[in-house]
Enzyme design. Structure first.
Site, PDB file in Angstrom:
ATOM      1  N   GLU A 158       0.790  -1.229   0.000  1.00  0.00           N
ATOM      2  CA  GLU A 158       0.000   0.000   0.000  1.00  0.00           C
ATOM      3  C   GLU A 158       0.827   1.287   0.000  1.00  0.00           C
ATOM      4  OE1 GLU A 158      -4.089  -1.641   2.066  1.00  0.00           O
ATOM      5  OE2 GLU A 158      -2.797  -0.290   3.217  1.00  0.00           O
ATOM      6  N   GLU A 351      -5.368  -8.468   0.638  1.00  0.00           N
ATOM      7  CA  GLU A 351      -6.032  -8.111   1.898  1.00  0.00           C
ATOM      8  C   GLU A 351      -7.514  -7.898   1.625  1.00  0.00           C
ATOM      9  OE1 GLU A 351      -4.607  -4.766   4.151  1.00  0.00           O
ATOM     10  OE2 GLU A 351      -2.502  -5.355   3.923  1.00  0.00           O
TER      11      GLU A 351
END
Length: 438
Positions: A158, A351
């Site tokens: 991320e 995720e």
């Protein structure tokens, strides 16, 4: 098996990879056995973390990893995504990851290390280009040590959130509030990714990907100002981090804002990937700026931003205040397929999860159930999805929220460190058994 929706989860393709994810800073503890990270510096500053906590002990996974690997084996996952702490590696303690990987392999669980999950060593700075080169050195060290047992790698986790929250808005470490002056952080992380891919290839590694967060952006209305604001938000949070990786170029107008020889750097950033990781939680509803600060999902959005984030009405929300929109995952993946075509490698959901309290966490079961169905619809629509990882195995240190938000399939008592599987652990265990025909 029969689930919260009343019907069995559809069967996923043979060879589909099932796993769970964690990160080093959030679970390992043993802070005295590694160098300091920017998160150690950040959490030491009063007011930075909502409950005043730190990750010095966290879940104490460093000392309890065998217990946690047993939980993984009992759950029945194929793979475990964890991160390798760069500060721990710099302190010379790669032995921990040797032990962890050996334990995983002995349990029949595939290790999937992430090489950077936000815990930058203190003293390094993503505003500096040299940090990308230092990261490549870190990757080489880890690959040479673990590469004989690891067949799937993740370079970064991320970079969008690390840029936005850590450097533009200042709500995460290192706590800078640079707004658009944070763009070099994005570029240097992407460059670090490309250099890491090259370092991994040089070490003989295969199965290389990245874990990027993505979600659909919905305009608050069809008014031109709202549509334009939503398009700009989508550019910053989705395309800024996907286009260079998959198309070898920045979206129009953004490349000119990046430092250095951007054309040369893009050749490194665009190194071919074996797969593309997507972290998905929810869509974002965006409109024109409203001239005031807005609190959304635990983050304060400054008034001077050229957009405002709005709540998606009529949806249940998690304890984080995030809307529960499973069909957004189908929309995201089919949209990626349409945008990137044959430039998009096979996708893995690296995720997906939610914050809820309680051991009888039926809301989490309903959330995961809905998202697995949405993921299956994307596969039916022709998206090449090869795996799915739940966030997270354990309740953990949830960054600036401290220990107030619980994402785990396993409950952790942070006073005694006792692990207790939740109802969602048992539900996912049964899903996996059913997928394998057990």
């Amino acid at each position: 098996m029969t689930t919260a929706a009343g019907t069995p989860i559809p069967r996923f393709p043979d060879g589909f990879l099932w796993g769970v994810s964690t990160s080093a800073h959030q679970i390992e503890g043993a802070a005295d056995r590694r160098e300091r990270s920017v998160w150690d510096v950040f959490t030491a500053e009063p007011g930075r973390v909502k409950d005043g906590s730190t990750a010095a002990v966290a879940c104490d996974h460093y000392h309890r990893y065998r217990e946690d690997v047993a939980l993984l084996a009992g759950l029945g996952v194929d793979a475990y995504r964890f991160s390798v702490s760069w500060p721990r590696v710099r302190s010379g303690d790669l032995d921990f990851y040797d032990r962890l990987v050996d334990e995983l392999c002995a349990a029949g669980v595939r290790p999937v290390p992430t090489l950077f999950h936000w815990d930058l060593p203190a003293g390094l700075d993503w505003l500096e280009r040299d940090t990308a080169a230092r990261f490549a050195d870190h990757v080489t060290t880890v690959a040479e040590r673990l590469g004989d047992r690891v067949t799937r790698w993740i370079t970064l986790n991320e970079p969008a959130e690390h840029t936005l929250l850590g450097h533009a808005l200042g709500t995460h470490a290192p706590g800078r509030r640079l707004l658009f002056d944070a763009l070099p952080v994005a570029h240097h992380q992407l460059l670090a990714h490309g250099l890491a891919v090259r370092a991994l290839r040089a070490a003989g590694a295969t199965g290389i990907g990245i874990a990027n967060s993505h979600g659909p952006t919905w305009a608050a209305s069809q008014e031109e100002a709202d549509v334009q604001a939503a398009q700009f938000y989508d550019l910053l949070l989705n395309r800024l981090f996907a286009d260079p990786l998959l198309l070898g170029r920045y979206p129009d107008g953004l490349g000119e804002l990046m430092p250095g020889d951007v054309a040369s750097d893009l050749k490194v950033i665009g190194e071919p990937l074996d797969w593309y990781g997507v972290n998905y939680y929810a869509p974002t509803r965006v409109g024109a700026p409203q001239g005031t600060e807005i609190e959304f999902g635990g983050v304060t959005m400054p008034a001077e931003l050229p957009f405002s984030v709005r709540q998606i009405e009529g949806r249940p929300v998690t304890d984080f205040g995030w809307p529960v929109v499973p069909e957004g995952l189908t929309e995201l993946l089919t949209g990626f397929r349409d945008r990137y075509g044959d430039r998009l490698p096979p996708v893995v959901i690296t995720e997906n999860g939610c914050a809820y309290e309680g051991l009888d966490d039926q809301d989490r079961i309903a959330y995961l159930d809905g998202h697995l169905r949405a993921l299956h619809r994307a596969i039916e629509a022709g998206v090449d999805v090869r795996g799915y990882f739940v966030w997270s195995l354990l309740d953990n240190f949830e960054w600036a929220e401290g220990y107030a938000r619980r994402f785990g399939l396993v409950h952790v008592d942070f006073e005694t460190l006792t692990r207790t599987p939740k109802a969602s652990y048992g539900w996912f265990q049964e899903v996996l058994r059913a997928q394998r025909g057990a």
